[in-house]
Design an enzyme around this catalytic site. Structure first.
Site, mmCIF file in Angstrom:
data_model
loop_
_atom_site.group_PDB
_atom_site.id
_atom_site.type_symbol
_atom_site.label_atom_id
_atom_site.label_comp_id
_atom_site.label_asym_id
_atom_site.label_seq_id
_atom_site.Cartn_x
_atom_site.Cartn_y
_atom_site.Cartn_z
ATOM 1 N N ASP A 43 47.054 46.294 162.883
ATOM 2 C CA ASP A 43 47.073 47.023 164.003
ATOM 3 C C ASP A 43 45.829 47.050 164.539
ATOM 4 O O ASP A 43 44.648 46.799 163.999
ATOM 5 C CB ASP A 43 47.965 48.413 163.954
ATOM 6 C CG ASP A 43 48.310 48.807 165.257
ATOM 7 O OD1 ASP A 43 47.864 48.385 166.183
ATOM 8 O OD2 ASP A 43 49.195 49.811 165.216
HETATM 9 C C1 NOJ Z 1 48.389 50.030 168.707
HETATM 10 C C2 NOJ Z 1 49.569 50.434 168.324
HETATM 11 O O1 NOJ Z 1 49.637 51.177 167.421
HETATM 12 C C3 NOJ Z 1 50.580 49.176 168.203
HETATM 13 O O2 NOJ Z 1 51.777 49.647 168.250
HETATM 14 C C4 NOJ Z 1 50.240 48.004 169.578
HETATM 15 O O3 NOJ Z 1 51.194 47.084 169.262
HETATM 16 C C5 NOJ Z 1 48.738 47.619 169.333
HETATM 17 N N1 NOJ Z 1 48.082 48.879 169.641
HETATM 18 C C6 NOJ Z 1 48.597 46.795 170.410
HETATM 19 O O4 NOJ Z 1 48.316 47.232 171.595
#
Ligand code: NOJ
Length: 708
Positions: free
Chosen positions: A268
């Site tokens: 993430d």
């Molecule tokens: C953070 C989030 O936790 C995740 O769910 C998301 O897909 C990513 N950022 C990308 O934006």
């Protein structure tokens, strides 16, 4: 030419890999941001990304949705980098790209996998026609704490339902053919346990037993892998005290060895470098070493791989063979998407024509109608057209009903409740003067929390409607108690006060652009409510975490002796939630009449046939979600008091009686036992059916062949 043939893809990948330098390989493991509206992590410069693309140092791009920019970056990769490897463009398209569907938690209230699959297909169509290849969806986190802002993206608190719906999303997005340029690749997230954050506080510690992890959090991912999900994203939290992004047990032992996941793992956003804050790594080099060796293929935004993997290979603390394996997975995905043949395949002239199609918007309305839960109805709904009504409350004409993670969905496209009433020429609608309020037959009041109060980074300690809205509600009810309350929120709120006084409650969550039309159709009876809660609605915030699939405890609450001191309860608050998992009303009068099972002794290869007679005893045509649970009466470890194992959404005509059939197999009785074996122990169980997780009728059976 398409590459549905795995052997051909393998050959192409190996041939390309043999031409790549180590740095070019490492580049494939980097997901670069482009716009500088970075919210966490380090700041960066877009021209740097261009430079890196030219140098073959970028594998995919995060969150660019402007088609001109997509074209420009793709052209740079294909025409200006040495090997011309196309980029993969990924974006969070969670519950709609331009056509906004209900937030995912609301969508799960439909219990309708066919609908969810159609929606995912429609989302993939819009997304893929705007140059994107992959969506960071479905979110499969199990949720038990409504303070956590991200419950809005989930399928609720049950692993079985979340598995079924997760699969529907994946099949709808990927359509079993990534080379079809109407489909997009799916990324299941967050692996794993993120929904278990302590106190519902974002990014907080997760402390979870192995058995709970396996029984409650893994099934959704297992199903997603069987449905061929392309990518899996790690979560921000620790599991067994190690951040998921650097957790070898999770990424190698479980994901690769046990679950046989063959796709790409991605971190993430900056979660790799955050292992420094988690206090398990010294610096970025250590980050790269730990995350890569734990089994993480693709790094989102952080630069530990592009800065340090080469050096680590030279030092022999990371193996180039392992890098090859990760690169192969990434390149295979690009081949499957057909990007090598048609890097611009997803870019179209006049692409707006592919958005907000009539059929897609119709689907959004159906979804909104099927996702809004009627929690209470003291014979006030549906409203007949001769009734004098007053529409009031801050959300009655509000367009803040799309929710977070809305991609390119815009409030301008929303029809508010008031607009829907006006468009339908509802003649008996009155302004909110004191006299009108007093003389109205019905007060249709809409309250809620802003969209910005849920989603990532929006945990809340106070999950009540704000004080001003409460005072407003009280002032109106004192003049006219005939209130139909509609609640908009990104999470279950504490609405016990409103439950006490409102005559009817529709819990809408955030239904998206068709909010007004759906609510108009529901309250006027054009359509009956049919949704059922997938997340328990607490009576009081002190009960949290509260969920239906809890253990019994040694001193379970006894409703016949509610004041008895020494059992699992509160002295200052009811034990039960306000509304349980699976609960929701319709305009029908649904009765569960009879329940039969075809055997009491259940052997290994048997199928258990269950027949439930259900009747709709009034003049409304309705859908009822019939639910089937099991309970292990004893087991080698404590198991939940109820476990959902099957359900059916059934349409009833007025006064129709039907026999609903379920079939369970031995698989449905399995759980990880004391020895962590996935088994159905030779024990007695109960099979239960009913309209929700509380009001169940049951029969006993015995499983005699222990299986493992
Ligand atoms: C953070 C989030 O936790 C995740 O769910 C998301 O897909 C990513 N950022 C990308 O934006």
């Amino acid at each position: 030419m398409t590459y549905s043939d795995k052997a051909l893809i393998k050959e192409k990948v190996n041939s390309l890999l043999s031409k790549m330098t180590l740095n070019e390989k490492i580049g494939q493991l980097y997901q670069a941001p482009y716009f500088s509206d970075i919210v966490t992590g380090h700041s960066f410069d877009s021209s740097q990304t261009i430079k890196r693309i030219k140098g073959g140092m970028v594998g995919s791009i995060l969150s660019v949705h402007d088609e001109d920019v997509i074209r420009k970056l793709q052209k740079t990769a294909v025409e200006e980098s040495r090997l011309g490897i196309p980029l993969l463009f990924a974006f969070d398209v969670i519950h709609g790209y331009k056509t906004s569907f209900p937030i995912n938690l609301a969508l799960s209230n439909t219990w309708d996998e066919t609908l969810v699959k159609k929606i995912a297909k429609a989302i993939a169509y819009e997304t893929s026609h705007r140059g994107l290849h992959l969506t960071f969806s479905p979110m499969l986190d199990l949720v038990r704490d409504p303070r956590w802002g991200r419950v809005m993206e989930s399928n609720g608190e049950d692993p079985y339902l979340s598995s079924i719906l997760g699969k529907a999303y994946i099949e709808g997005y990927q359509q079993n053919d990534l080379s079809n340029s109407d489909s997009v690749a799916a990324c299941a997230k967050h692996f794993i346990g993120y929904g278990h954050v302590e106190a519902g506080r974002e990014y907080n510690t997760v402390d979870i037993s192995k058995r709970v992890l396996y029984n409650m959090y893994l099934p959704q991912f297992k199903t997603a892998i069987n449905a061929n999900v392309s990518m899996i994203m790690t979560s921000f939290n620790t599991v067994f005290d190690v951040p998921a992004t650097a957790n070898k047990t999770l990424l190698k032992d479980i994901l690769r060895d046990e679950l046989k996941f063959k796709g790409v793992t991605i971190s993430d956003y900056t979660s790799t470098e955050e292992i420094i804050n988690h206090k398990i790594a010294d610096d970025l080099k250590d980050v790269a070493k730990q995350c890569f060796n734990a089994g993480l293929d693709h790094e989102m935004v952080s630069e530990s791989y592009i800065q340090h993997l080469n050096e680590l290979v030279q030092e022999k603390t990371v193996s180039e063979n392992d890098i090859n394996e990760s690169v192969k997975r990434m390149l295979s995905l690009k081949y499957e998407l057909g990007l090598f043949d048609k890097p611009y395949a997803y870019l179209y002239e006049n692409s707006n024509q592919y958005l907000l199609n009539e059929s897609t918007v119709k689907l959004a309305r159906e979804a909104a109608e099927k996702s809004i839960v009627m929690l209470k109805n003291d014979q006030i709904l549906p409203i007949s057209k001769d009734k004098k009504i007053v529409l009031c409350g801050p959300y009655v004409d509000s367009k803040d009903v799309i929710g977070e993670w809305a991609a390119l969905c815009k409030k301008d496209d929303v029809t508010s409740i008031k607009e829907a009433f006006i468009n339908s020429n509802y003649s008996n609608m009155n302004d909110e003067t004191k006299d009108n309020v007093k003389n109205a037959d019905i007060i249709l009041m809409a309250l809620g929390e802003p969209g910005s109060h849920a989603g990532e980074g929006n945990s809340k300690a106070n999950i009540y409607l704000d004080k001003t809205q409460k005072e407003y509600f009280d002032s109106i009810r004192k003049i006219n108690p005939n209130i139909v309350l509609i609640v908009f929120a990104g999470r279950p709120l504490i609405i016990s006060h409103y439950h006490q006084y409102a005559k009817a409650i529709l819990y809408a969550y955030q239904p998206g652009m068709e909010t007004g039309n759906a609510i108009y159709n529901l309250v006027t009876g054009k359509v009956s409510p049919s949704a059922k809660l997938t997340m328990t609605l607490p009576y009081h915030e002190g009960q949290i975490p509260i969920y239906y699939n809890h253990y019994n405890t040694g001193r379970p609450y006894d409703e016949k002796r509610p004041k008895y001191r020494y059992n699992t309860r509160y002295i200052d608050c009811p034990n039960e939630p306000l509304y349980p998992f699976g609960y929701g009303l319709s305009y029908g009068n649904i009765k569960y009449l009879d329940f039969e099972i075809d055997k009491q002794i259940f052997k290994k290869y048997d199928k258990l046939s269950i027949k439930v007679t259900v009747e709709n005893d009034n003049q409304y045509a309705v859908d009822e979600i019939v639910q089937c649970y099991i309970e292990a009466i004893t087991y080698s470890v404590s198991r939940p008091v109820n476990e959902l194992k099957s359900f059916k959404r059934v349409t009833f005509k007025p006064f129709e009686k039907k026999i609903i059939e379920f079939e369970l197999s031995i698989e449905d009785f399995r759980a990880f036992n004391l020895n962590m074996e996935w088994t159905a122990e030779h024990r007695k169980y109960k099979v239960k059916v009913g309209p929700n997780s509380r009001d169940l009728i049951s029969k006993k059976i015995e499983v005699v062949d222990e299986v493992s």
